[in-house]
Every structure is written in C-alpha cells, then in structure tokens.
Design an enzyme around this catalytic site. Structure first.
Site, PDB file in Angstrom:
ATOM      1  CG  ASP A  18      -4.177 -10.245   3.511  1.00 33.64           C
ATOM      2  OD1 ASP A  18      -3.939 -10.721   2.385  1.00 33.64           O
ATOM      3  OD2 ASP A  18      -3.962  -9.057   3.808  1.00 33.64           O
ATOM      4  CG  HIS A  70      -1.942  -1.045   1.278  1.00 35.19           C
ATOM      5  ND1 HIS A  70      -2.809  -1.292   0.236  1.00 35.19           N
ATOM      6  CD2 HIS A  70      -2.242  -1.953   2.251  1.00 35.19           C
ATOM      7  CE1 HIS A  70      -3.604  -2.317   0.568  1.00 35.19           C
ATOM      8  NE2 HIS A  70      -3.274  -2.731   1.778  1.00 35.19           N
ATOM      9  CG  ASP A  87      -2.278  -8.452   0.860  1.00 38.52           C
ATOM     10  OD1 ASP A  87      -1.485  -8.673   1.788  1.00 38.52           O
ATOM     11  OD2 ASP A  87      -3.354  -7.821   0.999  1.00 38.52           O
ATOM     12  CG  HIS A 142      -6.129  -5.590   1.987  1.00 36.92           C
ATOM     13  ND1 HIS A 142      -5.445  -6.404   2.880  1.00 36.92           N
ATOM     14  CD2 HIS A 142      -7.295  -5.260   2.587  1.00 36.92           C
ATOM     15  CE1 HIS A 142      -6.167  -6.548   3.989  1.00 36.92           C
ATOM     16  NE2 HIS A 142      -7.296  -5.871   3.832  1.00 36.92           N
TER      17      HIS A 142
HETATM   18 ZN    ZN Z   1      -3.556  -7.288   2.873  1.00 37.22          ZN
END
Ligand code: ZN
Length: 382
Positions: free
Chosen positions: A266, A142, A178, A180
């Site tokens: 995740d 991120h 991931d 996200h």
């Molecule tokens: Zn993540």
C-alpha cells in the site's frame, strides 16, 4: 549456484474474509453511503491470478496452509483476544476490536493467515524451502496482543517470529514496508533484543503518533526497533536509499538467522490508503535487495507475508513484482508504470534524505557502526 526452492502459501478461505459494508475504509454510518471498502479480499485473488497467468507461480511449490493452533496464537495473543475474534466472527459480523470488521469466515481466514506465516517460517528454517511468500488476508501488523485493530485480527508476522524462535532461531529480523506503521509488531518485540523490527512507513499516517524516529526499543531491546518514517510523496529512490543506507547496515549489525518481511504493497502510487509513490519496480528492487541480504546473512532464509494493499487494479502488478524478484526473475512489464515513474518524488529529495541522515547519526544500531559509514560488514551489535 543452485536456485533456492520457493514456496507459495495461500488459501481460498483467506479471500472469503470481508470487512463488510462501508465506503473506502469507513463502515456504513452517519454520512457514509455504502459503496465498497478498499479491503475487499476477492481483489487479492486477482493478484494470485496475475502471478499464475504470468507463469511466475510455476517457479513456486504451492502449499495449502493449516490453520494456526491456539498454541501458535498464544505465542503473541492473550486468550481473551482469540475468544473475541471467534465470537465476533461466529455471530456473523461486527467489530472484533478497533476498526477490525469481520464476517462469518474471518476467524477461519485469520487462523489460516497466521498458520501460513508460521508454517512458512518453520519450513524455511527446516531447509525445506529457501524463500517463501504468503498471500494471505486478513493482514496482521496492527494487531496487538490483546486487541484486533485496523483490519488486522492476528499478528501473522509476530506469531511467525515467535514460532521461528520456538523452532530454534535465536535472532529474527522483521522488515515491514507496509505504508502504515506496524504498531502491533513493534509492541510485541519492543523490549526484546532478539527480534529486530524495522519499519519503513509514511510519517504520521496510521496509527497517529506511532512509528516515530525516537522509538528505538526499551530495556534489553534498546536499539532493536528502528522506524523510518518518510514524508508523504516519497517514491522509488528514497525507498531504495532507506533499504541500502538503513536496513542493510542494521541487518549486518544485528546478524539475523531468519528475515521476515511484512510485505504490504500500500505504499504504491495508486493506493487509496497511502500517499506514497512506489511502483512495481520499487517492490521488485526492494525484494531483490532483501533476498541478497538473506543470502549474505541468514543462509538465504526469508519469508514474505502479505499485509496491506488496496488498489484493486494495481495490487496484482505489485505482488507480481515481488513474486518475480523472489524467483530471481526480472521486473514484469507494468502497463501502469507510465503514470508514476516520471514524477519528481521518485528521486531522493532533501527532506526525505534528512530522515535517513538522522537515523545514521542517532540510531543505536547504526550510529558509529562501521557499516553505517559505508565500509561494509558488521559483527557488533546483537
Ligand atoms: Zn497498510
């Protein structure tokens, strides 16, 4: 065939990074009684413990990374960003960006995490190792050039990709699984035709309105970003279909010299941050597929860098599944599997397949490409 030499990069200091008091992923504040944050990094030490106790770590050469230099970090980040991370950490805690809480050790841990990714990429490119895994924190995907975000301080994988180019690799592919969306990696390479960024993530999870199907790169980089936003509840079969029908043909069209994997865990069915259903078998199967792809296209050169993963009890088994596959070993016995593997979402469902069909028909790297039609290897693209 000779087995590839494997390297395992980790540093105790990465486990000393801690985002501070909170509950779940929310810092202490109005309405939030302190409990614990999901991203408590001593949990990651348990993952390394399981890989060690299982004997799988014996297959790897353990490497203690050096911290990334300013020169490394500046391949991606602006100097003011590095200053902010260092200052927040030196002051003993606080937010270094947006939801990027740090403690006293975080700046050093972040330099070691980025340094591990850089050295793994360089040593794999140099032929010292064939495959590498970096068990590091804080995560990176991120983090944008000018701001820390959502637990991520430096963008480990993006810095590694630029370091690989500095070392002579021209085309680098990044696969990010991931749960996200890796907005930071996407932003760094959005107009770069030499770095293919592919993200498989939960549609609309975080950041909001990031990682959309229509985000495919810009300018000279058109086609070098490929987002696979899958609906909540997606499990094993759809993830493997995304790898087989989207990632593999895209890689064959792009022809990378090195593959980097932002290997968050995740997307598991026990993770408190995501709503997906992956298991240790899923990560084992995806990792095996990517290693085969690296053998086919990139001289076997592949580096996995840990990202998210917030289930204190399941993350170790997921890292073991990944590490076992890298070592060419079978999937581990998983005592947690029985709660997940019978769920209907483990099978490819119509609303999940539609995402793949859209990309096969519309994405610049896949549409009209022979590999997208299932007829095998590429050669176009780039
Ligand atoms: Zn993540």
């Amino acid at each position: 065939m000779n087995a590839p030499d494997l390297a395992w990069y980790s540093h105790e200091m990465c486990f000393w990074h801690d985002p501070g008091p909170g509950s779940g992923y929310v810092p202490v504040g109005p309405g939030v009684e302190p409990l614990r944050q999901f991203a408590v990094d001593p949990d990651l030490r348990r993952a390394q413990g399981l890989v060690e106790v299982s004997g799988v770590l014996d297959r790897y050469t353990r490497v203690t990374p050096a911290p990334a230099s300013d020169e490394d970090l500046l391949l991606v980040h602006v100097p003011e960003h590095i200053d902010r991370v260092e200052a927040a950490s030196a002051s003993g805690g606080g937010d270094a960006g947006v939801y990027a809480q740090v403690n006293y050790h975080s700046a050093q841990a972040a330099r070691l995490a980025a340094g591990a990714a850089v050295q793994a990429a360089e040593q794999v490119l140099d032929g010292r190792f064939g495959r590498a895994y970096c068990l590091v924190r804080p995560p990176g995907h991120h983090a944008e050039p000018d701001r820390a975000m959502a637990l991520c301080l430096y963008n480990n994988v993006a810095v590694a990709a630029r370091a690989a180019q500095r070392r002579g690799a021209r085309r680098v592919m990044i696969l990010d699984w991931d749960v996200h969306h890796g907005n930071g990696i996407q932003r760094v390479f959005y107009d770069d035709p030499d770095v293919l960024y592919v993200s498989i993530h939960q549609d609309g999870l975080f950041p909001a309105a990031s990682g959309l199907l229509r985000e495919t790169g810009a300018g000279a980089g058109t086609g070098s970003t490929l987002n696979v936003p899958l609906p909540p509840g997606t499990g094993h079969d759809a993830y493997l279909a995304a790898v087989g029908r989207i990632v593999e043909p895209a890689a064959r069209a792009f022809r990378p010299e090195l593959i980097l994997v932002a290997a968050g865990v995740d997307a598991s069915g026990h993770d408190p941050m995501g709503r997906m259903l992956c298991t240790s078998r899923t990560f084992h199967a995806m990792t095996s597929a990517l290693c085969r792809l690296a053998d086919e296209l990139a001289g076997g050169r592949i580096v996995f860098v840990h990202e998210g993963g917030y289930s204190a009890w399941y993350q170790p088994m997921l890292v073991l599944g990944t590490a076992s596959a890298i070592a060419g070993l079978p999937a581990p016995q998983d005592p947690f599997l029985h709660a997940l593997d019978h769920l209907p979402g483990q099978r490819l469902q119509r609303h999940q397949a539609r995402v793949l069909e859209h990309l096969e028909a519309r994405h610049p790297l896949l549409a009209g490409h022979p590999a997208a039609a299932g007829t095998g290897g590429g050669g176009a693209g780039g």
